[in-house]
Design a protein around this motif. Structure first.
Motif, PDB file in Angstrom:
ATOM      1  N   PHE A   1       0.835  -1.203   0.000  1.00 48.77           N
ATOM      2  CA  PHE A   1       0.000   0.000   0.000  1.00 48.77           C
ATOM      3  C   PHE A   1       0.870   1.253   0.000  1.00 48.77           C
ATOM      4  CE2 PHE A   1      -2.482   3.228   2.406  1.00 48.77           C
ATOM      5  CZ  PHE A   1      -3.518   3.389   1.494  1.00 48.77           C
ATOM      6  N   LEU A   2       1.957   1.230   0.801  1.00 50.91           N
ATOM      7  CA  LEU A   2       2.891   2.353   0.854  1.00 50.91           C
ATOM      8  C   LEU A   2       3.486   2.622  -0.527  1.00 50.91           C
ATOM      9  CD1 LEU A   2       4.666   4.338   2.667  1.00 50.91           C
ATOM     10  CD2 LEU A   2       6.318   2.473   2.733  1.00 50.91           C
ATOM     11  N   ILE A   3       3.956   1.557  -1.186  1.00 56.33           N
ATOM     12  CA  ILE A   3       4.564   1.694  -2.510  1.00 56.33           C
ATOM     13  C   ILE A   3       3.551   2.211  -3.519  1.00 56.33           C
ATOM     14  CG2 ILE A   3       5.551   0.390  -4.437  1.00 56.33           C
ATOM     15  CD1 ILE A   3       6.868  -1.436  -2.330  1.00 56.33           C
ATOM     16  N   PHE A   4       2.323   1.687  -3.458  1.00 55.51           N
ATOM     17  CA  PHE A   4       1.281   2.114  -4.389  1.00 55.51           C
ATOM     18  C   PHE A   4       0.984   3.603  -4.242  1.00 55.51           C
ATOM     19  CE2 PHE A   4      -3.222   3.167  -4.933  1.00 55.51           C
ATOM     20  CZ  PHE A   4      -3.359   2.966  -6.292  1.00 55.51           C
ATOM     21  N   VAL A   5       0.776   4.056  -3.005  1.00 55.27           N
ATOM     22  CA  VAL A   5       0.433   5.472  -2.767  1.00 55.27           C
ATOM     23  C   VAL A   5       1.575   6.380  -3.214  1.00 55.27           C
ATOM     24  CG1 VAL A   5      -0.011   7.200  -0.970  1.00 55.27           C
ATOM     25  CG2 VAL A   5      -1.201   4.992  -0.912  1.00 55.27           C
ATOM     26  N   ASN A   6       2.800   6.014  -2.815  1.00 55.73           N
ATOM     27  CA  ASN A   6       3.943   6.858  -3.175  1.00 55.73           C
ATOM     28  C   ASN A   6       4.144   6.941  -4.680  1.00 55.73           C
ATOM     29  OD1 ASN A   6       4.380   7.260  -0.477  1.00 55.73           O
ATOM     30  ND2 ASN A   6       6.281   6.104  -0.362  1.00 55.73           N
ATOM     31  N   CYS A   7       3.960   5.816  -5.347  1.00 55.44           N
ATOM     32  CA  CYS A   7       4.203   5.763  -6.789  1.00 55.44           C
ATOM     33  C   CYS A   7       3.056   6.384  -7.581  1.00 55.44           C
ATOM     34  CB  CYS A   7       4.400   4.302  -7.215  1.00 55.44           C
ATOM     35  SG  CYS A   7       4.987   4.114  -8.908  1.00 55.44           S
TER      36      CYS A   7
ATOM     37  N   GLN B   1       3.426  10.661   3.628  1.00 57.50           N
ATOM     38  CA  GLN B   1       2.712  11.769   4.260  1.00 57.50           C
ATOM     39  C   GLN B   1       2.530  12.926   3.283  1.00 57.50           C
ATOM     40  OE1 GLN B   1       1.207  11.886   7.433  1.00 57.50           O
ATOM     41  NE2 GLN B   1       0.317  13.644   6.346  1.00 57.50           N
ATOM     42  N   SER B   2       3.554  13.159   2.450  1.00 60.17           N
ATOM     43  CA  SER B   2       3.435  14.200   1.425  1.00 60.17           C
ATOM     44  C   SER B   2       2.320  13.869   0.442  1.00 60.17           C
ATOM     45  CB  SER B   2       4.760  14.356   0.675  1.00 60.17           C
ATOM     46  OG  SER B   2       5.787  14.780   1.535  1.00 60.17           O
ATOM     47  N   CYS B   3       2.181  12.583   0.115  1.00 55.61           N
ATOM     48  CA  CYS B   3       1.104  12.147  -0.775  1.00 55.61           C
ATOM     49  C   CYS B   3      -0.265  12.433  -0.152  1.00 55.61           C
ATOM     50  CB  CYS B   3       1.226  10.660  -1.077  1.00 55.61           C
ATOM     51  SG  CYS B   3       2.663  10.211  -2.067  1.00 55.61           S
TER      52      CYS B   3
ATOM     53  N   ASP C   1       2.450  10.547  -5.962  1.00 56.13           N
ATOM     54  CA  ASP C   1       3.736  11.095  -6.419  1.00 56.13           C
ATOM     55  C   ASP C   1       3.749  12.623  -6.579  1.00 56.13           C
ATOM     56  OD1 ASP C   1       6.329  11.034  -7.439  1.00 56.13           O
ATOM     57  OD2 ASP C   1       5.683  10.580  -9.484  1.00 56.13           O
ATOM     58  N   PRO C   2       3.603  13.387  -5.463  1.00 59.56           N
ATOM     59  CA  PRO C   2       3.502  14.844  -5.583  1.00 59.56           C
ATOM     60  C   PRO C   2       4.736  15.515  -6.168  1.00 59.56           C
ATOM     61  CG  PRO C   2       3.769  14.195  -3.287  1.00 59.56           C
ATOM     62  CD  PRO C   2       3.507  12.941  -4.063  1.00 59.56           C
TER      63      PRO C   2
END
Length: 359
Positions: free
Chosen positions: A21-27, A193-195, A30-31
């Motif tokens: 889930f972390l990888i999915f959100v970050n990727c 968190q930025s996402c 991607d702000p």
């Protein structure tokens, strides 16, 4: 043994989905556009004559300007090179529509020299260059430690070799640092968190990464010449108090390096660039962007000798090669006030023409 196996299995059952889930959100969200190459479509949009925004305000500026150089017309009347202090210089300021602003945030020695390499490699001819002479170009203790310039160092080395009269092989952008950053950010809790903040700010899970900035658009965006329009709120609501607070909180020791002098290699290649450009028939002007008065009042020339040295070098080059010097680091010499700035270093774009003659 079986109990330990079950414990690890339960842990993996919990951890692997969370990690996924972390990888999915970050990727996906991607702000900073680390995993989405928006640079090419943004450059294409600008070169087609459209003012263009980027939703997060965060992308690979250097790559945008590389694509700009690659696809700009073969002959251009004027370009500006340097850091964000030149973002507001527009085609109307320089007196021609045949103009491109190649400024990027924190442009340093390697960034700027690399841009001239890209112009050379892509056989782009320029009639005039306005060169913003900045601390980041001449202070090796700063640009030697920067990482954002890493992909463009091969181009800088190509240009330095060319200026030395060597026959150089055309390089490729070194993407190793970008791949390392991508891998690191995939697993970053901070980036996650930025996402989340990015989603909250935009109020939607479906976010357009870039687009045409039409008349009603109030965020920050690029004009087709590559200059930038700051967000409406930032343009209209900056106060003198904001500027003085920024100046009083400015990290002098980091930005100017105590007792640092101009790097000899930087000065050498700067002069070689001038000679190279003049041999091509290119006019060169030197721009010194002032500090705001409150920041200048804090500036101790004995502790930070580099800016006076750069300014003296600018005038030395001007006398030697018949160049014009526009501006000064000392705002009092120009009659410019804190009210004319957005922050400690950036002059309000609508005030540039009042203090500097770029034509």
């Amino acid at each position: 043994m079986r109990d330990k196996f079950r414990t690890w299995l339960r842990l993996l059952i919990v951890v692997i989905p969370l990690l996924g889930f972390l990888i999915f959100v970050n990727c996906f969200f991607d702000p900073a556009n680390i995993f989405h190459n928006v640079s090419r479509p943004i450059a294409d949009s600008l070169l087609s004559g459209k003012a263009t925004f980027i939703t997060s305000g965060n992308m690979n500026e250097r790559l945008v300007k590389q694509y700009f150089i690659e696809d700009m017309p073969e002959q251009t009347e004027c370009i500006t090179v340097g850091p964000s202090t030149i973002f507001g210089i527009r085609s109307e300021h320089v007196g021609t529509k045949s103009y491109y602003n190649l400024g990027v945030s924190g442009a340093d020695f390697y960034d700027v020299v690399a841009q001239f390499a890209l112009l050379d490699i892509n056989e782009k001819k320029v009639d005039r260059v306005i060169f913003c002479m900045d601390n980041y170009f001449f202070n090796e203790s700063l640009y030697g430690s920067f990482t954002r310039n890493a992909p463009w160092k091969p181009y800088a080395e190509y240009m330095m070799g060319t200026l030395d009269g060597k026959s150089m092989q055309i390089p490729k952008r070194d993407t190793k640092a970008e791949r390392i950053e991508q891998f690191r950010q995939l697993f970053s809790i901070t980036y996650f968190q930025s996402c989340i903040d990015y989603i909250k700010t935009n109020g939607s899970l479906k976010i357009a990464r870039w687009g045409e900035a039409k008349e009603q658009y109030e965020g920050a965006y690029y004009l087709p010449d590559g200059s930038m329009i700051y967000a409406k709120d930032y343009r209209e609501n900056t106060t003198v108090s904001d500027v003085t607070n920024a100046a009083n909180g400015y990290d002098m020791d980091y930005q100017f390096t105590p007792y640092a002098y101009c790097n000899a290699r930087s000065m050498e290649y700067f002069e070689k660039l001038i000679v190279y450009l003049q041999e091509q028939g290119t006019e060169v002007d030197l721009f010194l962007c002032p500090l705001c008065p409150t920041l200048w009042d804090r500036y101790d020339e004995e502790r930070y000798p580099i800016l006076p040295q750069i300014e003296a070098f600018a005038h030395e080059m001007a006398d030697k090669y018949g160049l014009d010097v526009i501006g000064s680091y000392n705002p009092y010499e120009l009659g410019i006030s804190d009210e004319d700035f957005h922050d400690a270093r950036h002059i309000k774009h609508d005030r540039l023409e009042a203090f500097f003659d770029f034509k």
